[in-house]
Design a protein around this motif. Structure first.
Motif, short mmCIF file in Angstrom:
data_model
loop_
_atom_site.label_atom_id
_atom_site.label_comp_id
_atom_site.label_asym_id
_atom_site.label_seq_id
_atom_site.Cartn_x
_atom_site.Cartn_y
_atom_site.Cartn_z
N UNK A 246 0.86 -1.18 0.00
CA UNK A 246 0.00 0.00 0.00
C UNK A 246 0.91 1.24 0.00
N UNK A 247 0.82 2.00 -1.06
CA UNK A 247 1.61 3.24 -1.15
C UNK A 247 0.65 4.41 -1.28
N UNK A 248 1.08 5.55 -0.79
CA UNK A 248 0.21 6.72 -0.83
C UNK A 248 1.07 7.98 -0.81
N UNK A 287 -5.65 27.22 4.38
CA UNK A 287 -5.98 27.90 3.14
C UNK A 287 -6.23 26.95 1.99
N UNK A 288 -6.15 25.65 2.28
CA UNK A 288 -6.38 24.65 1.24
C UNK A 288 -7.47 23.70 1.68
N UNK A 289 -8.05 23.07 0.67
CA UNK A 289 -9.08 22.06 0.94
C UNK A 289 -8.87 20.88 -0.01
N UNK A 290 -9.49 19.78 0.32
CA UNK A 290 -9.29 18.58 -0.48
C UNK A 290 -9.93 18.74 -1.86
N UNK A 291 -9.15 18.38 -2.88
CA UNK A 291 -9.64 18.46 -4.25
C UNK A 291 -10.15 17.10 -4.71
N UNK A 292 -9.29 16.05 -4.63
CA UNK A 292 -9.74 14.72 -5.05
C UNK A 292 -8.81 13.64 -4.53
N UNK A 293 -9.36 12.39 -4.53
CA UNK A 293 -8.60 11.17 -4.23
C UNK A 293 -8.45 10.37 -5.53
N UNK A 294 -7.34 9.64 -5.65
CA UNK A 294 -7.24 8.66 -6.74
C UNK A 294 -6.84 7.32 -6.14
N UNK A 295 -7.32 6.24 -6.78
CA UNK A 295 -6.96 4.87 -6.40
C UNK A 295 -6.40 4.20 -7.64
N UNK A 296 -5.10 3.89 -7.57
CA UNK A 296 -4.41 3.27 -8.71
C UNK A 296 -4.61 4.07 -9.98
N UNK A 297 -4.52 5.41 -9.83
CA UNK A 297 -4.57 6.30 -10.98
C UNK A 297 -5.96 6.72 -11.41
N UNK A 298 -7.02 6.12 -10.81
CA UNK A 298 -8.39 6.48 -11.17
C UNK A 298 -8.98 7.37 -10.08
N UNK A 299 -9.66 8.46 -10.54
CA UNK A 299 -10.28 9.36 -9.59
C UNK A 299 -11.39 8.64 -8.84
N UNK A 300 -11.42 8.81 -7.54
CA UNK A 300 -12.49 8.27 -6.73
C UNK A 300 -13.65 9.24 -6.82
N UNK A 301 -14.63 8.90 -7.61
CA UNK A 301 -15.73 9.82 -7.90
C UNK A 301 -16.57 10.11 -6.66
N UNK A 302 -17.08 11.34 -6.63
CA UNK A 302 -18.04 11.75 -5.60
C UNK A 302 -17.49 11.56 -4.20
N UNK A 303 -16.20 11.74 -4.07
CA UNK A 303 -15.63 11.61 -2.73
C UNK A 303 -14.58 12.69 -2.52
N UNK A 304 -14.94 13.69 -1.70
CA UNK A 304 -13.99 14.77 -1.40
C UNK A 304 -13.80 14.94 0.09
N UNK A 305 -14.24 13.95 0.86
CA UNK A 305 -14.02 14.02 2.30
C UNK A 305 -12.54 13.83 2.63
N UNK A 306 -12.16 14.23 3.82
CA UNK A 306 -10.75 14.17 4.21
C UNK A 306 -10.32 12.80 4.70
N UNK A 307 -11.23 11.84 4.74
CA UNK A 307 -10.86 10.44 5.00
C UNK A 307 -11.40 9.59 3.87
N UNK A 308 -10.66 8.50 3.60
CA UNK A 308 -11.06 7.56 2.57
C UNK A 308 -10.67 6.16 3.05
N UNK A 309 -11.65 5.24 3.04
CA UNK A 309 -11.38 3.88 3.49
C UNK A 309 -11.36 2.93 2.30
N UNK A 318 -2.27 2.04 -4.78
CA UNK A 318 -1.58 3.34 -4.70
C UNK A 318 -2.65 4.41 -4.60
N UNK A 319 -2.60 5.16 -3.50
CA UNK A 319 -3.60 6.20 -3.21
C UNK A 319 -2.92 7.55 -3.28
N UNK A 320 -3.57 8.52 -3.94
CA UNK A 320 -3.08 9.90 -3.91
C UNK A 320 -4.21 10.82 -3.48
#
Length: 412
Positions: A246-248, A287-309, A318-320
């Motif tokens: 698991x890399x992030x 001054x910043x807020x979360x823009x998006x999550x990706x999982x293995x290069x794919x955007x995690x749609x409809x998810x902009x919360x600051x936690x992701x399970x 690989x999570x970014x």
């Protein structure tokens, strides 16, 4: 008259002449003759010529005493071999007569897979004698000798087996028939051992007479051609969990990203057990807020919360996370352009509420897709049908050089 005479002597007429024969050792009287005529029915060792009336010639003849003969009979009981006999190296047949005092040698020849069970002499078992030859010494009577054969019993070896430290079971079979540990098994047999690990365990190793069976961790083990007592053991071990990497990371900075499994923090690149739930926590800088999550290069749609399970981990992951500047796009803000609808489809409307030096649309990687310059209180409708579903950024540079970034989402 008791006085000895010699052959050729004269004797008085009317005398009785007694002749006495003395055979040498091993000889006996065969016959007497009187004047050339056999004296019938007289083989005694004395002969009396009564009332001598003429000249006479008496002879006696001896013969070797014939040996005493006894009948020797022999046979195999119930078959499975043969029996022969010899006297002084000469073979004889069952029922032949053999001279008294002879030594008779009997030889038994069992068929393959058989051995001598017992000898009998005149119906009595010859005790403590199961050899393949039997010598009857000093023959003194008629005799009957028999031999009986039996199958050679198989050589048996003890087969012991057990599980070391539990966590499973071990069984064994010979020719499809189950055996118990400690049973005796016929020499040359193949013994099949079957190990059954408990759930969550797997086979670690087999041993044969204390030595590890190298390069064999299958759940069956065949001991071929049994040649000795043996002890077989099997040992089990827990099945090690499947691990995934698991890399992030944070894209372009402006915040941090951490991860944990079951409440324990992990570092990027750590291996995590299959099936685990991995909790990622994004912390934007001020001054910043979360823009998006990706999982293995794919955007995690409809998810902009600051936690992701990431639930039920089944592969390397690989999570970014990326952050954006916190902006206000309230309609009352003079500088803020109106960008609508959001989410948008194949058309995107832009209306400037004040002087804008440049407006750029970028994909999430920062690649510029569309650009407008010198937008001043005017509306534009852009054809964005060629854009794929996902998140895009709108960079607005105002006349005073200030920059604001807006996030828009294409839904179709």
């Amino acid at each position: 008259a008791g006085a000895p005479i010699n052959s050729g002597d004269e004797a008085v007429e009317g005398s009785d002449v007694v002749f006495t024969a003395a055979p040498d050792e091993g000889y006996q009287l065969l016959q007497w003759t009187l004047n050339g005529e056999v004296v019938e029915d007289h083989t005694g060792e004395t002969f009396t010529l009564e009332n001598l009336q003429t000249d006479v010639t008496v002879t006696v003849e001896f013969e070797e005493i014939p040996p005493t003969l006894f009948t020797v009979s022999f046979e195999v009981v119930n078959g499975n071999g043969s029996l022969s006999a010899s006297v002084n190296g000469e073979s004889i047949e069952s029922g032949d007569e053999v001279e008294e005092d002879s030594a008779v040698v009997f030889t038994a020849t069992p068929d393959e897979g058989y051995q001598v069970l017992e000898w009998t002499l005149n119906g009595a078992v010859v005790e403590d004698h199961t050899g393949e030859t039997f010598t009857l010494e000093d023959l003194q009577s008629n005799v009957t000798v028999t031999v009986e054969f039996e199958e050679i019993p198989p050589t048996l070896y003890t087969v012991s087996f057990e599980v070391v430290n539990g966590n499973g079971s071990l069984s064994a079979s010979v020719n499809g028939e189950s055996i118990d540990s400690g049973d005796e098994v016929e020499e040359g047999t193949d013994v099949l051992f079957t190990a059954t690990p408990n759930e969550g365990f797997q086979l670690l190793q087999w041993t044969l007479n204390g030595a590890v069976v190298e390069d064999h961790t299958g759940e069956t083990f065949t001991l071929e051609n049994l040649q000795s007592n043996v002890t077989v053991t099997v040992e089990f071990e827990e099945i090690p969990p499947t691990l995934y990497t698991v890399s992030f990371e944070v894209v372009n900075g402006n915040g941090s990203l951490s991860a944990s499994v079951n409440g324990e923090s992990i570092a990027s690149g750590d291996e995590v057990e299959e099936g685990s739930d991995v909790l990622f926590t994004a912390t934007p800088d001020e001054g910043f807020q979360l823009l998006q999550w990706t999982l293995n290069g794919e955007v995690v749609d409809d998810h902009t919360g600051e936690t992701f399970t990431l639930e039920d981990l089944q592969s390397d992951a690989h999570i970014t996370v990326s952050f954006e500047t916190v902006t206000s796009i309230a309609m009352g803000t003079i500088k803020a352009p109106l960008i609508y609808p959001n989410p948008f489809g194949n058309k995107l409307n832009i209306r400037a509420n004040g002087p804008i030096q440049q407006l750029d649309i970028l994909d999430i990687t920062g690649r510029k897709i569309f650009s407008l310059k010198n937008v001043d209180n005017e509306s534009r409708q852009l054809d964005v049908s060629r854009l794929g579903k996902g998140i895009y950024l709108v960079n607005v540079i105002f006349a005073d050089g200030s920059l604001q970034v807006y996030k828009i989402v294409k839904g179709n």
